[in-house]
Design an enzyme around this catalytic site. Structure first.
Site, mmCIF file in Angstrom:
data_model
loop_
_atom_site.group_PDB
_atom_site.id
_atom_site.type_symbol
_atom_site.label_atom_id
_atom_site.label_comp_id
_atom_site.label_asym_id
_atom_site.label_seq_id
_atom_site.Cartn_x
_atom_site.Cartn_y
_atom_site.Cartn_z
ATOM 1 N N GLY A 265 32.244 20.871 28.565
ATOM 2 C CA GLY A 265 31.012 20.239 29.017
ATOM 3 C C GLY A 265 31.011 18.756 28.719
ATOM 4 O O GLY A 265 31.849 18.248 27.974
ATOM 5 N N GLY A 267 29.764 15.273 27.076
ATOM 6 C CA GLY A 267 29.226 14.904 25.772
ATOM 7 C C GLY A 267 30.303 14.707 24.734
ATOM 8 O O GLY A 267 31.441 15.138 24.893
ATOM 9 N N SER A 268 29.903 14.041 23.666
ATOM 10 C CA SER A 268 30.861 13.631 22.643
ATOM 11 C C SER A 268 31.429 14.805 21.863
ATOM 12 O O SER A 268 32.616 14.827 21.555
ATOM 13 C CB SER A 268 30.186 12.654 21.685
ATOM 14 O OG SER A 268 29.856 11.469 22.368
ATOM 15 N N GLU A 290 34.099 20.534 35.165
ATOM 16 C CA GLU A 290 33.279 19.701 36.025
ATOM 17 C C GLU A 290 33.640 18.234 35.765
ATOM 18 O O GLU A 290 34.210 17.580 36.603
ATOM 19 C CB GLU A 290 31.787 20.002 35.825
ATOM 20 C CG GLU A 290 31.378 20.210 34.374
ATOM 21 C CD GLU A 290 29.947 20.677 34.188
ATOM 22 O OE1 GLU A 290 29.332 21.221 35.114
ATOM 23 O OE2 GLU A 290 29.417 20.491 33.075
ATOM 24 N N ASN A 380 18.647 16.405 28.373
ATOM 25 C CA ASN A 380 19.335 16.035 29.615
ATOM 26 C C ASN A 380 19.097 17.095 30.686
ATOM 27 O O ASN A 380 18.439 16.858 31.682
ATOM 28 C CB ASN A 380 20.836 15.871 29.370
ATOM 29 C CG ASN A 380 21.131 14.772 28.352
ATOM 30 O OD1 ASN A 380 20.382 13.808 28.242
ATOM 31 N ND2 ASN A 380 22.192 14.937 27.600
#
Lengths: 511, 511
Positions: A265, A267-268, A290, A380
């Site tokens: 996914g 994000g960090s 994705e 988000n």
């Protein structure tokens, strides 16, 4: 020079300024924008539109549909200017978040694979104008996307008019990396013939009738991406837990040596965990994801990844400088697809992905909140995490066990919002350890999550809650009066930690 | 006579009594049983096993995996005898429910399409013995299932040994109705080539090596199904709301005149709503569902349904008497598939189903609880509702607006357990009306659900909660201290109804 990028003669006559294109957008319209995780987004026309509305002071609202989050300097300024009535399916922008949470902006948080289906079915109304960033326009007038595909294909197909932002800053080497496959309408659809991550099914450019392209705007600005938080000690430990688990799965004969196609996914944390594969023994890895973030390119550079399929390339500013000028060297090991394909349940399940996504909070029974802070405020959005977790071979969620300096436990009695239910969550990883929930009943899961994943500071409290709940009974024991008491305590006292939690736990004991 | 049913010569030598077969089942084993929604379940051997254990008083526990619920006289007696350690993926039996909720029986509530995948991947351990009901065994020794397919194919494939219960009471006319397709392992799988509900992909019998079949038990007993609650005034109104909605979709061009393949969950309410199609204008309907209940056969009789694909045939005792003896007349319009295929996301999404499932409770933002009474006690299980709702063209949930004489509102501020998130629920139908949630933000959904679907007695309370929550703000406004107050009130006072709800509502007002 421009002819190399804008190859259709008719369309060469349709060059317009962003300001002129922006005048075509009327109050009440629905606009479909290219862009996915801040990559390949339409930039100039939305900003010119904001300028126009600011200047005129007109009363103006539009619906904005995108692929996923778009650049902060697009989503942010549109939100700030108050021109968005309805926005879907994902965002990650501070100013927009604030408008969403105040109720001024109607936000529809969707599975990223669902939007195209709903647009195609007419369930989200008509698309008036699509604005799509391109690296080139072909001789036929077809649109070659840039660093993302997102929902651009369906927006172009369904929109009444199309505006192309031809971005000269994006390297022409991007041409050929896209694979654009049209699934067709439900009920009249063939199987999607994809059986391997590196397979190509479709075209390299988005087909569109010439007459539909109303104007071409020339731009010259790279994606405005955010710096990525570098892996730290805790994410490194999380990666170790995950890799040890995967090693065990290989040993048990449940995974081949090259694992299965990996998804991570945005994000960090997810990026940092992915980063852990760099120092692992695994090679010939495949990615079917994705967003392709920094870690994917580090792994490509290191020869760890054989092939990566994604829907967007979202790199930190630093990594952008390394990758984009050298894109030719990555191209044969990459493909970018529409998000409907990158996130399609059919493909995710067929390939049997290993899906790694970030959780905001997890409860003791394995339900996951990916979106809502304290159950109410949107962070988000769910993004593709549900598409992947539900259909993957292994649905893995990663999170640090505590947040905000230890005042928030990521493991709670009852998540304050559910995005992924107990039915869809296989594995939880924190820096404390890993919980493999497959084939376990809720009570077994609770013990495992508390002991393996929760922060030691919060374990006594969690045990006490679970013990009290078990005394009441049930398949999924709860004390409803106290289910959200941790969140309420945080809101009132600034911490989820009980004052005398350790003593309490000793008194109560754990069965 | 028996040769007509048991056609393989070698296997004719392996006839055993249920008692003898039961001795093969050892303490600690995992047993895979045929059976889906009380249809086609293994009957004699599990019951003989219970008798054996009761008599011997031995300490004995096994894991029992099935397709879905099996007959009450199998699941019930096994639960009562305390011989089940772990049970998955679905049940619907009173005595078993009680053991689950006391924590004595470990119950894993899974999406019905997931079990076969996890068994194949080895994530649920090895299957020691499969016990499968058959209407016949072919010359090759292959097993022809009876009224359900369930997970029998994967159980037979993965089990070390197979016991066949050859049921002489099930009509031989069932042979030929099954279509058994093997998807193969993840990562090495081709697309499932199904593009129409009436398409056949596989074999009519379950292939199995002769040496794997340890014994054949002859039985002579029909499925023990429950009487179905007949449609009442409220379900008739719900059906009217649904059909009016579908009519609107056809008018808007979003659905063809023959609609799209229909799915209906197990249970009286869904069956009753389905029943409403009998008096509607719709014809040439198709069904692609898991369980085929009474209403499907009424619609076949009335010429309303062109073709029905399912995984089981579960009829009331009365309807059984009409359908089974005349099965030949239905056969060409029916097919039964493994639940992995009937519930496969790939197919559900490709065909674009209209999925109708029952909710236990729904919250004002559209989250659905299908399983847990007051958040803790298991009712039955999620079944296939998640497979269908997530991937369908239209994910519809039906429920009466109140239960238990009006003391429980099915519409609550916050569902006490989440099985289907806001991302997966398109339409809510109660006898009060319908809420079309597509493309709406949470706050819009709340207003619609409260005004269209909630019972008038509860609307003031719901409005008051929502109003108070909105004053706090957020994408999904909540008052966490009060989120479960309705459930807590019911537990303490026996009703969710506030005493002075109407006055409160007038005072607070609704924005």
């Amino acid at each position: 020079m421009l002819e190399k990028r804008l190859r259709n003669k008719t369309l060469q006559q349709r060059l317009v300024t962003p300001q002129e294109a922006a005048t075509w957008i009327q109050n009440g319209m629905t606009v479909g924008l290219s862009g996915f995780t801040q990559a390949g987004d339409a930039k100039a026309v939305p900003r010119a539109l904001v300028e126009r509305v600011k200047k005129s002071g007109e009363s103006f609202k539009i619906n904005v549909y995108t692929g996923a989050s778009i650049g902060s300097e697009v989503d942010g300024v549109m939100a700030e200017a108050g021109i968005i009535h309805r926005r879907l399916p994902f965002q990650a922008e501070k100013r927009m978040r604030s408008k969403i949470n105040s109720g001024e902006l109607l936000y529809i948080d969707q599975h990223l694979s669902h939007t195209a289906e709903q647009v195609r079915a007419g369930a989200l109304g008509a698309i008036d104008i699509a604005i799509v960033e391109a690296v080139a326009v072909t001789e036929e007038g077809y649109i070659v996307p840039t660093t993302s595909v997102g929902n651009s294909c369906i927006f172009v197909e369904k929109a009444k008019e199309v505006i192309v932002e031809l971005n000269l800053a994006q390297p022409l080497a991007l041409e050929g990396v896209h694979d654009l496959y049209d699934v067709g309408p439900q009920g009249k659809r063939q199987p999607i013939p994809l059986t391997g991550v590196d397979q190509r099914l479709g075209t390299q450019a988005i087909p569109v009738p010439l007459e539909k392209i109303r104007g071409i705007v020339i731009t010259d600005e790279l994606d405005t991406t955010s710096p990525i938080v570098q892996p730290d000690e805790e994410t490194a430990v999380m990666a170790e837990h995950l890799i040890a688990f995967l090693r065990g799965e290989v040993k048990a004969g449940r995974l081949p040596k090259t694992l299965a196609p990996l998804q991570s996914g945005i994000g960090s944390v997810a990026n940092a965990v992915f980063h852990g594969f760099l120092t692992s023994e695994f090679t010939d890895l495949e990615v079917y994801s994705e967003v392709l973030q920094d870690a994917v390119f580090d792994l490509l550079d290191a020869g760890k990844i054989r092939f990566a399929s994604g829907c967007s390339i979202t790199l930190s500013p630093q990594k952008t400088k390394q990758v984009l000028p050298n894109f030719e060297k990555y191209k044969e090991r990459l493909v970018l697809r529409p998000q409907e394909i990158s996130n399609h349940p059919e493909i995710i399940r067929r390939l049997g992905l290993i899906a790694i996504n970030t959780a905001l909070e997890v409860d003791i029974y394995g339900n996951v909140n990916s979106t809502h802070v304290m159950g109410t405020n949107m962070m988000n959005g769910i993004g593709g995490s549900g598409d992947f977790a539900r259909n993957a071979r292994l649905g893995i969620f990663v999170t640090k066990s505590v947040a905000k300096g230890g005042t928030i436990s990521s493991i709670v009695p009852f998540v304050s919002h559910v995005d992924h239910t107990e039915h869809d969550v296989d594995i939880i990883v924190t820096e404390q350890g890993i919980a493999d929930l497959r084939g376990l009943s809720p009570r077994e899961r609770a013990r495992l999550i508390i002991e393996n994943c929760a922060h030691p500071d919060y374990r006594p409290q969690l045990r006490a809650y679970f013990e009290e709940a078990c005394q009441r009974g049930g398949q999924t024991p709860h004390v409803l009066e106290k289910a959200f008491s941790w969140h309420i305590r945080y809101q009132k006292e600034g911490t989820m930690l009980e004052e005398k939690s350790e003593e309490t736990a000793v008194e109560v004991g754990i069965k």
